[in-house]
Design a protein around this motif. Structure first.
Motif, PDB file in Angstrom:
ATOM      1  N   THR A  30      24.483  -1.251   6.963  1.00 28.23           N
ATOM      2  CA  THR A  30      23.126  -0.972   7.432  1.00 28.23           C
ATOM      3  C   THR A  30      22.345  -0.197   6.383  1.00 28.23           C
ATOM      4  O   THR A  30      22.850   0.764   5.796  1.00 28.23           O
ATOM      5  N   LEU A  31      21.108  -0.625   6.172  1.00 26.16           N
ATOM      6  CA  LEU A  31      20.225   0.025   5.207  1.00 26.16           C
ATOM      7  C   LEU A  31      19.008   0.571   5.942  1.00 26.16           C
ATOM      8  O   LEU A  31      18.380  -0.140   6.736  1.00 26.16           O
ATOM      9  N   TYR A  32      18.671   1.837   5.678  1.00 23.38           N
ATOM     10  CA  TYR A  32      17.517   2.481   6.297  1.00 23.38           C
ATOM     11  C   TYR A  32      16.484   2.788   5.209  1.00 23.38           C
ATOM     12  O   TYR A  32      16.811   3.400   4.187  1.00 23.38           O
ATOM     13  N   LEU A  33      15.235   2.363   5.434  1.00 24.27           N
ATOM     14  CA  LEU A  33      14.158   2.582   4.478  1.00 24.27           C
ATOM     15  C   LEU A  33      12.926   3.115   5.201  1.00 24.27           C
ATOM     16  O   LEU A  33      12.724   2.851   6.392  1.00 24.27           O
ATOM     17  N   SER A  34      12.084   3.835   4.442  1.00 27.40           N
ATOM     18  CA  SER A  34      10.793   4.295   4.955  1.00 27.40           C
ATOM     19  C   SER A  34       9.753   4.068   3.871  1.00 27.40           C
ATOM     20  O   SER A  34       9.955   4.480   2.720  1.00 27.40           O
ATOM     21  N   ALA A  35       8.661   3.388   4.233  1.00 27.50           N
ATOM     22  CA  ALA A  35       7.555   3.127   3.308  1.00 27.50           C
ATOM     23  C   ALA A  35       6.404   4.053   3.675  1.00 27.50           C
ATOM     24  O   ALA A  35       5.850   3.964   4.782  1.00 27.50           O
ATOM     25  N   TYR A  36       6.044   4.949   2.754  1.00 25.48           N
ATOM     26  CA  TYR A  36       5.027   5.972   3.006  1.00 25.48           C
ATOM     27  C   TYR A  36       3.700   5.567   2.385  1.00 25.48           C
ATOM     28  O   TYR A  36       3.635   5.275   1.187  1.00 25.48           O
ATOM     29  N   ASP A  37       2.640   5.597   3.207  1.00 23.27           N
ATOM     30  CA  ASP A  37       1.309   5.267   2.700  1.00 23.27           C
ATOM     31  C   ASP A  37       0.687   6.439   1.962  1.00 23.27           C
ATOM     32  O   ASP A  37      -0.022   6.260   0.974  1.00 23.27           O
ATOM     33  N   GLY A  38       0.917   7.654   2.462  1.00 25.16           N
ATOM     34  CA  GLY A  38       0.291   8.831   1.861  1.00 25.16           C
ATOM     35  C   GLY A  38       0.956   9.238   0.564  1.00 25.16           C
ATOM     36  O   GLY A  38       2.164   9.082   0.383  1.00 25.16           O
ATOM     37  N   ARG A  39       0.164   9.791  -0.342  1.00 27.02           N
ATOM     38  CA  ARG A  39       0.697  10.206  -1.631  1.00 27.02           C
ATOM     39  C   ARG A  39       1.642  11.393  -1.488  1.00 27.02           C
ATOM     40  O   ARG A  39       2.660  11.468  -2.164  1.00 27.02           O
ATOM     41  N   GLU A  40       1.296  12.328  -0.618  1.00 28.53           N
ATOM     42  CA  GLU A  40       2.136  13.511  -0.431  1.00 28.53           C
ATOM     43  C   GLU A  40       2.506  13.748   1.028  1.00 28.53           C
ATOM     44  O   GLU A  40       3.206  14.704   1.332  1.00 28.53           O
ATOM     45  N   THR A  41       2.028  12.925   1.930  1.00 28.07           N
ATOM     46  CA  THR A  41       2.304  13.114   3.346  1.00 28.07           C
ATOM     47  C   THR A  41       3.478  12.253   3.788  1.00 28.07           C
ATOM     48  O   THR A  41       3.905  11.342   3.094  1.00 28.07           O
ATOM     49  N   TYR A  42       3.985  12.556   4.980  1.00 26.31           N
ATOM     50  CA  TYR A  42       5.173  11.878   5.487  1.00 26.31           C
ATOM     51  C   TYR A  42       4.935  11.146   6.800  1.00 26.31           C
ATOM     52  O   TYR A  42       5.778  10.358   7.228  1.00 26.31           O
ATOM     53  N   TYR A  43       3.809  11.386   7.455  1.00 28.46           N
ATOM     54  CA  TYR A  43       3.649  10.872   8.811  1.00 28.46           C
ATOM     55  C   TYR A  43       3.296   9.387   8.846  1.00 28.46           C
ATOM     56  O   TYR A  43       3.785   8.650   9.690  1.00 28.46           O
ATOM     57  N   ASN A  44       2.423   8.931   7.930  1.00 21.27           N
ATOM     58  CA  ASN A  44       1.937   7.550   7.979  1.00 21.27           C
ATOM     59  C   ASN A  44       2.915   6.635   7.256  1.00 21.27           C
ATOM     60  O   ASN A  44       2.729   6.280   6.092  1.00 21.27           O
ATOM     61  N   ARG A  45       3.942   6.246   7.978  1.00 21.25           N
ATOM     62  CA  ARG A  45       5.015   5.488   7.348  1.00 21.25           C
ATOM     63  C   ARG A  45       5.513   4.401   8.290  1.00 21.25           C
ATOM     64  O   ARG A  45       5.283   4.445   9.501  1.00 21.25           O
ATOM     65  N   ALA A  46       6.196   3.440   7.701  1.00 24.22           N
ATOM     66  CA  ALA A  46       6.888   2.408   8.468  1.00 24.22           C
ATOM     67  C   ALA A  46       8.381   2.594   8.246  1.00 24.22           C
ATOM     68  O   ALA A  46       8.841   2.682   7.099  1.00 24.22           O
ATOM     69  N   ASP A  47       9.138   2.692   9.320  1.00 24.69           N
ATOM     70  CA  ASP A  47      10.594   2.811   9.241  1.00 24.69           C
ATOM     71  C   ASP A  47      11.226   1.440   9.429  1.00 24.69           C
ATOM     72  O   ASP A  47      10.895   0.722  10.391  1.00 24.69           O
ATOM     73  N   VAL A  48      12.130   1.089   8.526  1.00 20.83           N
ATOM     74  CA  VAL A  48      12.744  -0.239   8.539  1.00 20.83           C
ATOM     75  C   VAL A  48      14.264  -0.094   8.525  1.00 20.83           C
ATOM     76  O   VAL A  48      14.816   0.728   7.774  1.00 20.83           O
ATOM     77  N   THR A  49      14.928  -0.872   9.356  1.00 21.83           N
ATOM     78  CA  THR A  49      16.390  -0.934   9.383  1.00 21.83           C
ATOM     79  C   THR A  49      16.819  -2.374   9.162  1.00 21.83           C
ATOM     80  O   THR A  49      16.325  -3.278   9.842  1.00 21.83           O
ATOM     81  N   GLY A 105       0.799  -1.218   0.000  1.00 23.08           N
ATOM     82  CA  GLY A 105       0.000   0.000   0.000  1.00 23.08           C
ATOM     83  C   GLY A 105       0.830   1.266   0.000  1.00 23.08           C
ATOM     84  O   GLY A 105       0.271   2.369  -0.079  1.00 23.08           O
ATOM     85  N   ALA A 106       2.155   1.143   0.089  1.00 24.55           N
ATOM     86  CA  ALA A 106       3.017   2.317   0.139  1.00 24.55           C
ATOM     87  C   ALA A 106       3.091   2.976  -1.232  1.00 24.55           C
ATOM     88  O   ALA A 106       3.405   2.319  -2.230  1.00 24.55           O
ATOM     89  N   SER A 107       2.815   4.284  -1.282  1.00 23.52           N
ATOM     90  CA  SER A 107       2.877   5.003  -2.553  1.00 23.52           C
ATOM     91  C   SER A 107       4.307   5.309  -2.961  1.00 23.52           C
ATOM     92  O   SER A 107       4.601   5.475  -4.142  1.00 23.52           O
ATOM     93  N   ARG A 108       5.196   5.365  -1.981  1.00 21.54           N
ATOM     94  CA  ARG A 108       6.604   5.610  -2.285  1.00 21.54           C
ATOM     95  C   ARG A 108       7.478   5.028  -1.184  1.00 21.54           C
ATOM     96  O   ARG A 108       7.031   4.872  -0.038  1.00 21.54           O
TER      97      ARG A 108
END
Length: 399
Positions: free
Chosen positions: A301-320, A288-291
């Motif tokens: 170490t790899l850091y990723l963030s999966a963002y659900d919102g099309r233009e927002t930043y808050y609703n995300r999952a941070d993965v290491t 469901g992540a738009s980006r």
């Protein structure tokens, strides 16, 4: 009725001192509040305007599949001739992927000296073709953002100026409400033998702008009435701005609801151990992540963030992901505490993006009004400096 009369006089005295505080705080912070509000207003629709202006750079012919991320990363590095510091990928097959290079000089005084490089290359993920470049250091909206952020000065210098001016603005909003509140609505006035409080004239004076009135009366209404109608949203914009400027305020907001929740840690050692495998795993997991945004591996170490919102930043999952032992830790938005969620939502609330296009329109209009308040407030003070006998009768403002 001596008691009510005495109470009214005391109320008027309190209003006098509140008005004095409102005046001098407004004069002290007015220029910075005007600049910060105007730049915030200009920045509201930067994504929409940039997407239209750089359409051929941001968008590509939609196609199925994408080249390996590692291959695209090599292309970006060879094109920029500098290391890539951050990558933004999109689920939308019609979007080019962005590879950004950023470096600062912390000894410089101004923004242009502080930012040594800040540019991106955009690549078609299906073909590997470079679609264009962006020089964010000199980009109009980025310069506007940094005027808003730190007045184009180093953060240790510019941010305290912006932060304290924003705090003063919050105080001005509260004292402004006290000054706006009509005297006839006060408790002391209600006990006095006064005329009816909710007459049509009283409502008109408090809630409407008299567009055909003398310029001084019109200026007064533009300051008071518009200030009243935008008060709540302006307070939200001011308080969210303070979260950026002051670490103590940021920590206080984050402390709401307790300490941040611990990340979910997978200790099985079965996580992917290469960039391409890790990226594919995250794309398949967060469908469901738009980006997905990520920093190229720092060491192992790899850091990723999966963002659900099309233009927002808050609703995300941070993965290491640790490539050495295959361990992966995840912090989804749903596991965050209320304070942690509020901190993550702060930027999206501040720019109005959390409400979509209507939210941005509201933020734009309220920021525009906030930019006008120092001007109308200054004019009101300046015109009142004229001796009363020389002022037109229509400009003598009484509540």
């Amino acid at each position: 009725m001596p008691a009510p009369s005495s109470n009214i006089r005391r109320s008027a005295g309190a209003r006098f001192w509140i008005g004095l505080v409102h005046l001098w705080l407004g004069l002290a912070s007015g220029l910075v509040v005007f600049i910060v509000s105007l730049t915030g207003c200009l920045f509201c629709f930067q994504q929409e305007i940039s997407a239209a202006w750089y359409h051929d750079v941001f968008f590509v012919p939609a196609a199925a599949g994408a080249q390996p991320l590692s291959a695209l990363l090599r292309t970006a590095g060879d094109t920029l001739h500098t290391p890539v510091d951050y990558i933004t990928t999109y689920r939308d097959p019609s979007r080019a992927w962005e590879f950004m290079s950023y470096k600062t000089n912390d000894t410089a005084l101004t923004y242009f000296g502080n930012v040594e490089r800040f540019r991106s290359v955009f690549i078609d993920p299906h073909t590997g073709r470079v679609t264009g470049f962006r020089d964010y250091k000199h980009d109009f909206f980025n310069v506007v953002k940094y005027i808003h952020w730190n007045l184009l000065l180093r953060d240790p210098i510019g941010q305290p100026i912006v932060g304290w001016s924003t705090l003063i603005f919050v105080v001005l909003l509260v004292t402004g409400l006290v000054l706006w509140w009509p005297r006839r609505w006060t408790r002391a006035a209600r006990r006095a033998p006064a005329p009816r409080r909710w007459t049509r004239a009283a409502r008109r004076q408090a809630f409407t702008i008299q567009w055909r009135a003398h310029k001084r009366r019109l200026n007064y209404d533009l300051h008071n009435v518009l200030g009243f109608y935008t008060l709540l949203v302006a307070l939200v914009l001011g308080l969210t701005g303070m979260t950026f400027a002051f670490q103590w305020f940021y920590r206080a907001v984050g402390a709401i609801g307790g300490a941040p929740a611990a990340a979910l840690v997978d200790t099985s050692g079965g996580a992917p151990r290469s960039l391409d495998a890790a990226f594919a795993h995250i794309r398949d997991t967060y469908t469901g992540a738009s980006r997905i945004g990520l920093s190229p591996p720092s060491g192992s170490t790899l850091y990723l963030s999966a963002y659900d919102g099309r233009e927002t930043y808050y609703n995300r999952a941070d993965v290491t992901i640790d490539f050495r032992n295959g361990r992966m830790s995840t912090t989804p938005f749903a596991r965050r505490t209320p304070g942690d969620k509020l901190v993550n939502m702060n930027y999206d609330i501040h720019v109005g993006a959390i409400g979509g296009l209507p939210g941005k329109i509201i933020a734009f209009l309220v920021s525009l009004v906030c930019a006008s308040l120092p001007i109308t407030g200054f004019l009101y003070w300046w015109w009142r400096r004229v001796p009363p006998g020389r002022r037109p009768r229509s400009s003598r403002l009484r509540r």
